[in-house]
Design a protein around this motif. Structure first.
Motif, PDB file in Angstrom:
ATOM      1  N   ILE A 195       9.581  12.678  -1.466  1.00 36.29           N
ATOM      2  CA  ILE A 195       8.875  11.450  -1.830  1.00 36.29           C
ATOM      3  C   ILE A 195       7.389  11.740  -2.030  1.00 36.29           C
ATOM      4  O   ILE A 195       6.730  12.281  -1.125  1.00 36.29           O
ATOM      5  CB  ILE A 195       9.059  10.371  -0.740  1.00 36.29           C
ATOM      6  CG1 ILE A 195      10.555  10.060  -0.575  1.00 36.29           C
ATOM      7  CG2 ILE A 195       8.277   9.106  -1.086  1.00 36.29           C
ATOM      8  CD1 ILE A 195      10.867   9.140   0.582  1.00 36.29           C
ATOM      9  N   LYS A 196       6.887  11.371  -3.201  1.00 37.55           N
ATOM     10  CA  LYS A 196       5.468  11.559  -3.484  1.00 37.55           C
ATOM     11  C   LYS A 196       4.647  10.454  -2.831  1.00 37.55           C
ATOM     12  O   LYS A 196       4.984   9.273  -2.952  1.00 37.55           O
ATOM     13  CB  LYS A 196       5.214  11.562  -5.001  1.00 37.55           C
ATOM     14  CG  LYS A 196       5.813  12.745  -5.730  1.00 37.55           C
ATOM     15  CD  LYS A 196       5.421  12.761  -7.195  1.00 37.55           C
ATOM     16  CE  LYS A 196       6.066  11.624  -7.965  1.00 37.55           C
ATOM     17  NZ  LYS A 196       5.778  11.721  -9.430  1.00 37.55           N
ATOM     18  N   VAL A 197       3.568  10.842  -2.155  1.00 37.99           N
ATOM     19  CA  VAL A 197       2.708   9.879  -1.469  1.00 37.99           C
ATOM     20  C   VAL A 197       1.285  10.002  -2.008  1.00 37.99           C
ATOM     21  O   VAL A 197       0.672  11.072  -1.908  1.00 37.99           O
ATOM     22  CB  VAL A 197       2.686  10.127   0.060  1.00 37.99           C
ATOM     23  CG1 VAL A 197       1.839   9.067   0.749  1.00 37.99           C
ATOM     24  CG2 VAL A 197       4.102  10.133   0.620  1.00 37.99           C
ATOM     25  N   PRO A 198       0.738   8.932  -2.572  1.00 40.65           N
ATOM     26  CA  PRO A 198      -0.657   8.974  -3.023  1.00 40.65           C
ATOM     27  C   PRO A 198      -1.576   9.325  -1.850  1.00 40.65           C
ATOM     28  O   PRO A 198      -1.336   8.886  -0.723  1.00 40.65           O
ATOM     29  CB  PRO A 198      -0.917   7.547  -3.522  1.00 40.65           C
ATOM     30  CG  PRO A 198       0.438   7.010  -3.849  1.00 40.65           C
ATOM     31  CD  PRO A 198       1.367   7.629  -2.843  1.00 40.65           C
ATOM     32  N   GLN A 199      -2.621  10.088  -2.139  1.00 42.14           N
ATOM     33  CA  GLN A 199      -3.495  10.543  -1.064  1.00 42.14           C
ATOM     34  C   GLN A 199      -4.101   9.395  -0.277  1.00 42.14           C
ATOM     35  O   GLN A 199      -4.317   9.500   0.934  1.00 42.14           O
ATOM     36  CB  GLN A 199      -4.620  11.411  -1.640  1.00 42.14           C
ATOM     37  CG  GLN A 199      -5.426  12.152  -0.589  1.00 42.14           C
ATOM     38  CD  GLN A 199      -4.622  13.222   0.136  1.00 42.14           C
ATOM     39  OE1 GLN A 199      -4.370  14.283  -0.406  1.00 42.14           O
ATOM     40  NE2 GLN A 199      -4.219  12.942   1.370  1.00 42.14           N
ATOM     41  N   ARG A 200      -4.359   8.261  -0.894  1.00 40.42           N
ATOM     42  CA  ARG A 200      -4.988   7.155  -0.194  1.00 40.42           C
ATOM     43  C   ARG A 200      -4.068   6.498   0.840  1.00 40.42           C
ATOM     44  O   ARG A 200      -4.513   5.644   1.605  1.00 40.42           O
ATOM     45  CB  ARG A 200      -5.502   6.095  -1.178  1.00 40.42           C
ATOM     46  CG  ARG A 200      -4.450   5.408  -2.013  1.00 40.42           C
ATOM     47  CD  ARG A 200      -5.083   4.340  -2.893  1.00 40.42           C
ATOM     48  NE  ARG A 200      -4.118   3.695  -3.784  1.00 40.42           N
ATOM     49  CZ  ARG A 200      -3.818   4.131  -5.000  1.00 40.42           C
ATOM     50  NH1 ARG A 200      -4.412   5.215  -5.468  1.00 40.42           N
ATOM     51  NH2 ARG A 200      -2.940   3.496  -5.753  1.00 40.42           N
ATOM     52  N   ARG A 201      -2.807   6.890   0.866  1.00 38.79           N
ATOM     53  CA  ARG A 201      -1.905   6.431   1.926  1.00 38.79           C
ATOM     54  C   ARG A 201      -1.616   7.544   2.944  1.00 38.79           C
ATOM     55  O   ARG A 201      -0.811   7.343   3.848  1.00 38.79           O
ATOM     56  CB  ARG A 201      -0.554   5.979   1.345  1.00 38.79           C
ATOM     57  CG  ARG A 201      -0.596   4.857   0.349  1.00 38.79           C
ATOM     58  CD  ARG A 201       0.817   4.340   0.063  1.00 38.79           C
ATOM     59  NE  ARG A 201       0.855   3.521  -1.148  1.00 38.79           N
ATOM     60  CZ  ARG A 201       1.919   2.859  -1.577  1.00 38.79           C
ATOM     61  NH1 ARG A 201       3.042   2.927  -0.875  1.00 38.79           N
ATOM     62  NH2 ARG A 201       1.886   2.139  -2.681  1.00 38.79           N
ATOM     63  N   PHE A 202      -2.274   8.676   2.779  1.00 38.65           N
ATOM     64  CA  PHE A 202      -1.854   9.887   3.487  1.00 38.65           C
ATOM     65  C   PHE A 202      -3.017  10.504   4.260  1.00 38.65           C
ATOM     66  O   PHE A 202      -3.561  11.540   3.876  1.00 38.65           O
ATOM     67  CB  PHE A 202      -1.316  10.874   2.444  1.00 38.65           C
ATOM     68  CG  PHE A 202      -0.038  11.561   2.815  1.00 38.65           C
ATOM     69  CD1 PHE A 202       0.804  11.074   3.794  1.00 38.65           C
ATOM     70  CD2 PHE A 202       0.343  12.735   2.160  1.00 38.65           C
ATOM     71  CE1 PHE A 202       1.995  11.723   4.112  1.00 38.65           C
ATOM     72  CE2 PHE A 202       1.528  13.388   2.470  1.00 38.65           C
ATOM     73  CZ  PHE A 202       2.352  12.874   3.448  1.00 38.65           C
ATOM     74  N   TYR A 203      -3.402   9.849   5.361  1.00 34.71           N
ATOM     75  CA  TYR A 203      -4.495  10.326   6.210  1.00 34.71           C
ATOM     76  C   TYR A 203      -3.999  10.528   7.637  1.00 34.71           C
ATOM     77  O   TYR A 203      -3.052   9.872   8.087  1.00 34.71           O
ATOM     78  CB  TYR A 203      -5.644   9.315   6.234  1.00 34.71           C
ATOM     79  CG  TYR A 203      -6.192   8.930   4.882  1.00 34.71           C
ATOM     80  CD1 TYR A 203      -6.590   9.903   3.960  1.00 34.71           C
ATOM     81  CD2 TYR A 203      -6.328   7.583   4.514  1.00 34.71           C
ATOM     82  CE1 TYR A 203      -7.108   9.540   2.721  1.00 34.71           C
ATOM     83  CE2 TYR A 203      -6.849   7.222   3.279  1.00 34.71           C
ATOM     84  CZ  TYR A 203      -7.236   8.200   2.388  1.00 34.71           C
ATOM     85  OH  TYR A 203      -7.740   7.846   1.162  1.00 34.71           O
ATOM     86  N   THR A 204      -4.666  11.407   8.358  1.00 35.80           N
ATOM     87  CA  THR A 204      -4.289  11.630   9.761  1.00 35.80           C
ATOM     88  C   THR A 204      -4.694  10.470  10.650  1.00 35.80           C
ATOM     89  O   THR A 204      -4.171  10.322  11.756  1.00 35.80           O
ATOM     90  CB  THR A 204      -4.939  12.917  10.294  1.00 35.80           C
ATOM     91  OG1 THR A 204      -6.372  12.823  10.142  1.00 35.80           O
ATOM     92  CG2 THR A 204      -4.440  14.144   9.535  1.00 35.80           C
ATOM     93  N   ALA A 205      -5.603   9.623  10.180  1.00 38.17           N
ATOM     94  CA  ALA A 205      -6.003   8.427  10.932  1.00 38.17           C
ATOM     95  C   ALA A 205      -6.618   7.433   9.957  1.00 38.17           C
ATOM     96  O   ALA A 205      -7.240   7.822   8.966  1.00 38.17           O
ATOM     97  CB  ALA A 205      -7.011   8.767  12.024  1.00 38.17           C
ATOM     98  N   ILE A 206      -6.421   6.142  10.220  1.00 37.34           N
ATOM     99  CA  ILE A 206      -7.011   5.105   9.378  1.00 37.34           C
ATOM    100  C   ILE A 206      -7.747   4.078  10.237  1.00 37.34           C
ATOM    101  O   ILE A 206      -7.525   4.000  11.448  1.00 37.34           O
ATOM    102  CB  ILE A 206      -5.944   4.377   8.522  1.00 37.34           C
ATOM    103  CG1 ILE A 206      -4.974   3.578   9.425  1.00 37.34           C
ATOM    104  CG2 ILE A 206      -5.208   5.344   7.622  1.00 37.34           C
ATOM    105  CD1 ILE A 206      -4.063   2.632   8.664  1.00 37.34           C
TER     106      ILE A 206
END
Length: 289
Positions: A195-206
């Motif tokens: 599954i491809k995940v856009p970088q803006r949904r893919f952080y170690t913390a938000i």
């Protein structure tokens, strides 16, 4: 009032379907029948099982008695967010349902789902005991090597091979596909789904914004000191992931004391945690913060 109630009921399954289609992490949702409503609105009751291992068998004494324990554990939801919208009655005098349908569907696709996905990835990555590796993946070859290392590490921990999902940024996945080699294809074959995940949904913390003074727009941002996630391998059974949709709150204009407008409220309550004895079922690769 009865028409308003029916309107709310009719949209619940449509909103659920919109969530499932738009969310990248919905494939990891647990079976609904395994979770029951707790005593409080933000609690779920999840079944937990533990058992003894093998023991010596005696031809004279037979089996050694073992123990198995089935308990119901109460877990608190860690995602509880909502928003309210007003739609003036003159904006859609005859088709308030259509107006709400467009508003709610777009809101879920553009605002709710991206934040929920980002929250889940950050939550799982932040769990103590989950494997996290800091590395820079410059090209497809580096990504293939990193994935091979991750898969081997999970195999060594005897993580079930079935039900493993690979979440990866479009850039890194394209780098693998551009290689077009037996090795690059082989590394992707062992996953239940890629599954491809856009970088803006893919952080170690938000950081989730309050929607109040200074943060009126709401939503979320990358947390200070957080890193970009390269990829994540998740074994579905390791997660405690459930989403509870509250029925949309719809207030008709005649019952709205503040304005001649429909009031549409949306709230989502859910949980994104992991079983303590299955933390090896997750592996995160991220760059330097």
């Amino acid at each position: 009032m009865s028409n308003t109630i029916e309107l709310a009921k009719s949209f619940v399954p449509k909103l659920d379907e919109c969530y499932r289609l738009a969310s990248l992490t919905s494939v990891l949702d647990g079976a609904p029948e395994l979770a029951k409503q707790g005593a409080n609105a933000n609690e779920l009751i999840i079944p937990m099982m533990s058992m003894d291992g093998l023991a010596d068998y005696s031809r004279n004494g037979g089996y050694v008695q073992g123990g198995v324990t089935m308990t119901n554990e109460t877990v608190k939801c860690n995602f509880d967010r909502g928003r309210r919208f007003d739609v003036d009655v003159m904006d859609d005098l005859e088709t308030a349902g259509l107006a709400f349908g467009r508003l709610s569907a777009q809101f879920i696709r553009d605002k709710v789902v991206p934040e929920l996905d980002a929250f889940r990835f950050a939550s799982y990555c932040g769990i103590s005991g989950v494997t996290k590796k800091e590395e820079t993946l410059a090209d497809g070859a580096a990504t293939v090597a990193a994935l091979s290392t991750a898969v081997t590490a999970m195999d060594d921990e005897e993580v079930t091979a079935t039900g493993r999902y690979l979440f990866i940024t479009p850039t890194l996945l394209q780098g693998i596909n551009d290689m077009d080699t037996t090795k690059s294809k082989k590394v992707l074959e062992g996953f239940e789904q890629v599954i491809k995940v856009p970088q803006r949904r893919f952080y170690t913390a938000i950081k989730q914004l309050s929607g109040k003074t200074g943060e009126e727009a709401g939503g979320y941002t990358k947390a200070t000191g957080a890193a970009n996630i390269n990829f994540a391998i998740v074994q579905k059974d390791a997660l405690i992931q459930y989403t509870k949709h509250a029925a949309p709150k719809i207030i008709a204009p005649e019952n709205n004391p503040d304005a001649d407008a429909y009031v549409f409220g949306y709230r989502m309550v859910g949980i994104a945690k992991a079983y303590k004895n299955m933390l090896s079922g997750m592996y995160f690769s991220h760059d330097k913060a």
